[in-house]
Each structure stands twice: as structure tokens, then as C-alpha cells.
Design a protein around this motif. Structure first.
Motif, short mmCIF file in Angstrom:
data_model
loop_
_atom_site.label_atom_id
_atom_site.label_comp_id
_atom_site.label_asym_id
_atom_site.label_seq_id
_atom_site.Cartn_x
_atom_site.Cartn_y
_atom_site.Cartn_z
N ASP A 1 32.21 32.16 34.95
CA ASP A 1 32.50 31.23 34.44
C ASP A 1 32.22 31.23 32.89
N CYS A 2 32.13 32.14 32.35
CA CYS A 2 31.88 32.39 30.86
C CYS A 2 33.10 31.77 30.08
N PHE A 3 32.82 30.60 29.21
CA PHE A 3 33.84 30.14 28.35
C PHE A 3 33.73 30.75 27.03
N ASP A 4 34.33 32.01 27.15
CA ASP A 4 34.32 32.77 25.75
C ASP A 4 35.59 33.55 26.07
N THR A 5 36.23 34.15 24.97
CA THR A 5 37.16 34.94 24.82
C THR A 5 36.79 36.53 25.40
N LEU A 6 35.56 36.55 25.59
CA LEU A 6 35.18 38.15 25.92
C LEU A 6 35.39 38.15 27.43
N ALA A 7 35.73 36.91 28.23
CA ALA A 7 36.07 36.94 29.72
C ALA A 7 37.48 37.16 29.84
N HIS A 8 38.31 37.19 28.63
CA HIS A 8 39.63 37.79 28.86
C HIS A 8 39.71 39.10 29.73
N THR A 9 40.56 39.13 30.72
CA THR A 9 40.61 40.33 31.30
C THR A 9 40.63 41.76 30.66
N LEU A 10 41.69 41.73 29.63
CA LEU A 10 41.91 42.89 28.79
C LEU A 10 41.45 42.69 27.45
N ASP A 11 40.44 42.00 27.35
CA ASP A 11 39.75 41.91 25.85
C ASP A 11 39.60 43.24 25.39
N PRO A 12 40.09 43.54 24.09
CA PRO A 12 39.71 44.89 23.54
C PRO A 12 38.41 45.12 23.19
N ARG A 13 37.51 44.08 23.35
CA ARG A 13 35.96 44.44 23.22
C ARG A 13 35.34 45.19 24.35
N ILE A 14 36.19 44.83 25.46
CA ILE A 14 35.47 45.65 26.80
C ILE A 14 36.00 46.85 26.97
N HIS A 15 35.21 47.82 27.22
CA HIS A 15 35.61 49.18 27.45
C HIS A 15 34.52 49.90 28.38
N GLY A 16 34.74 51.20 28.33
CA GLY A 16 34.02 52.08 29.21
C GLY A 16 33.97 51.41 30.63
N ARG A 17 32.65 51.26 31.42
CA ARG A 17 32.55 50.97 32.72
C ARG A 17 32.76 49.66 33.01
N GLN A 18 32.64 48.65 31.96
CA GLN A 18 32.95 47.32 32.15
C GLN A 18 34.50 47.20 32.41
N LEU A 19 35.19 47.88 31.50
CA LEU A 19 36.86 47.55 31.67
C LEU A 19 37.15 48.40 33.08
N LYS A 20 36.50 49.56 33.46
CA LYS A 20 36.84 50.14 34.52
C LYS A 20 36.63 49.26 35.72
N ASN A 21 35.49 48.63 35.82
CA ASN A 21 35.15 47.74 36.92
C ASN A 21 36.46 46.63 36.92
N ARG A 22 36.65 45.85 35.80
CA ARG A 22 37.61 44.99 35.83
C ARG A 22 39.02 45.50 36.34
N LEU A 23 39.34 46.67 35.94
CA LEU A 23 40.46 47.00 36.27
C LEU A 23 40.80 47.48 38.01
N LEU A 24 39.46 48.03 38.36
CA LEU A 24 39.34 48.05 39.78
C LEU A 24 39.39 47.10 40.52
N LEU A 25 38.97 45.85 40.17
CA LEU A 25 39.04 44.47 41.08
C LEU A 25 40.39 44.12 40.75
N LYS A 26 41.15 44.29 39.69
CA LYS A 26 42.26 43.97 39.29
C LYS A 26 43.33 44.51 39.94
N ASN A 27 43.54 45.83 40.15
CA ASN A 27 44.38 46.79 40.85
C ASN A 27 44.05 46.85 42.41
N GLY A 28 43.18 46.56 42.95
CA GLY A 28 42.93 46.37 44.29
C GLY A 28 43.65 45.05 44.81
N LEU A 29 43.39 43.98 44.11
CA LEU A 29 43.68 42.67 44.50
C LEU A 29 45.20 42.61 44.17
#
Length: 262
Positions: A194-222
């Protein structure tokens, strides 16, 4: 005199009647709704709006029990995703599921009260509260009220429970490094829930490395289980084939809403 006595006795009888007997029964869920724990008890539930650890700072209207309620179609699709995550040593964890309309109304009242900023330092430190409607963080309607939307993350097994939030404790920005945010037993998704910030956008370009990998793991599985992600919130998913695509419900979150249905 007899009339006065009769009136007094009637008033006394009403006053002595248990409050539960006078309360009107709440609306019931249609039979398509189930408790997630009845479909898959292995999915962790950390129902934030039952607690004061949310952007409002108090339990939200309609959350009478800390339980996840969903349409059966959504619960069974989530079970399918859970089976794949368990094989990876992970478990799904839900923060919110079905959300009654009265809870959405609570959010709207809170957002209109610009003087209440008690949770700003954690949940919306860089957003002016008077922008919450315009920026899409708060709305008068929510897909959660249709029963096929949920807020979810991933946690490594064994899942050690997250410690409770104590009202009044120092707040830390939701977009900070995981070690600096409020502790959460989920894997690092780059922001807190519930972070009201653009950094919470799923594919925000500032998210990379392990954090991006974790988001994509959740996204692909669901997505493989039939859900779609809301791009502005990495945690927000909706079943593509919603059971009630245009109907918004307002029954409270309690086991009783699922029993003795009309």
C-alpha cells in the motif's frame, strides 16, 4: 396512571433487551463467495485492514474478522498458483481480498479529511493528501468489492509471522530499503504494501535486480493461474474472468456472512 406505568415498563423492557437482538442482520454473501482458508489453508493471511497498520491508522469499517473472502473461482485459481509456488519453497500471502463498499466509503471519508495525516510518514510520504483522488490512490469504487480482486505477495517458507504494528511507534517510508521499512516477512518487492508512490508501479524502471525478479516471479505465477496485474500496484491482481464483473457488494467480512444465506 396505568398508562404511565405501562409506558415505563415498555421502555425498561427495551432497555434490557440485548443489543444483538435489536441489531438488524447484515447483508449476506451470495453462494459464489467462500473463505479462502476453506479452499487453501496453506496461503498466509495478513489482513491489514483489520489492524491499525494501514494508511488510515485504524481498523476499517466492515472488517469484523481477519479473514480473506473471495469468489470461489478466484480462490480456486489462487490455489492453483499456490501449488506452483510451494514447489519453489514459497507461499502466497494475502493482505486484502474482498472489500465491502462500506470500507471503500471509509477510505473516501478519510481522504477528504486533510487534517488526518497520522500515517503519512509511512504510506504516502511524498504525496500531498489532497492529491489522493486525482492521482488514483483513492476512489469511490473498488474492484475488491466485486470479490475477484486481491492484494498479495510472496513469502519464503517457513513463514515467520510479521510482528504487529503498535500505534504511535515511529513510522518509516514505505519506499525505503527493505531493512529500513516496517518489517514484513515477504520477499523484497522494492516497496512496502500500500505504498502510495510511483516506485510501487510493477515495472517502474528504478526497480531492478532481485526486487524486479521477485515482482516478475509473482506476476508470472499469478498470470498463469488466470489473474491480471494492475500496473500501478505490484500487489494488486484480479481474476480475468471475474464472477461478478459489474456488481459491488457490501456484506461485512465475517464467517457469518457466508452462513445462513438468504
Amino acid at each position: 396512571m396505568r398508562k404511565l406505568v405501562a409506558v415505563a415498563v415498555g421502555v425498561l423492557a427495551i432497555a434490557m433487551t440485548p443489543a444483538t437482538a435489536l441489531a438488524a442482520p447484515g447483508p449476506k454473501a451470495p453462494p459464489e463467495f467462500v473463505a479462502l482458508s476453506d479452499v487453501d489453508p496453506t496461503i498466509v493471511q495478513e489482513m491489514r485492514y483489520f489492524t491499525p497498520h494501514d494508511f488510515v491508522g485504524e481498523r476499517i469499517d466492515g472488517y469484523r474478522r481477519p479473514m480473506c473472502i473471495l469468489t470461489r473461482d478466484s480462490a480456486e485459481a489462487l490455489h492453483k498458483a499456490q501449488m506452483s509456488f510451494l514447489r519453489k519453497g514459497l507461499t502466497l500471502k494475502v493482505y486484502d481480498c474482498y472489500r465491502p463498499q462500506r470500507a471503500v466509503d471509509h477510505f473516501v471519508r478519510w481522504a477528504e479529511d486533510l487534517s488526518d495525516q497520522r500515517m503519512k510518514a509511512e504510506f504516502y510520504p511524498q504525496v500531498d493528501k489532497n492529491r489522493l483522488f486525482d492521482d488514483g490512490y483513492i476512489s469511490a469504487k473498488s474492484g475488491h468489492s466485486r470479490g475477484s480482486t486481491l492484494d498479495v505477495t510472496l513469502t519464503r517458507l517457513p513463514a515467520i509471522p510479521t510482528r504487529p504494528y503498535h500505534p504511535g511507534e515511529p513510522l518509516k517510508p514505505c519506499y525505503g530499503p527493505q531493512s529500513a521499512r516496517f518489517p514484513d516477512n515477504s520477499i523484497d518487492m522494492g516497496t512496502g504494501y500500500d505504498c502510495f508512490d510511483t516506485l510501487a508501479h510493477t515495472l517502474d524502471p528504478r526497480i531492478h535486480g532481485r526486487q524486479l525478479k521477485n515482482r516478475l516471479l509473482l506476476k508470472n505465477g499469478l498470470e498463469q493461474a488466470g489473474f491480471t496485474n494492475l500496473p500501478e500496484e505490484w500487489w494488486h491482481y484480479t481474476l480475468q474472468s471475474e464472477t461478478f464483473p459489474t456488481t459491488y457488494f457490501d456484506f461485512p467480512i465475517t464467517r457469518k456472512s457466508l452462513t445462513g444465506r438468504c
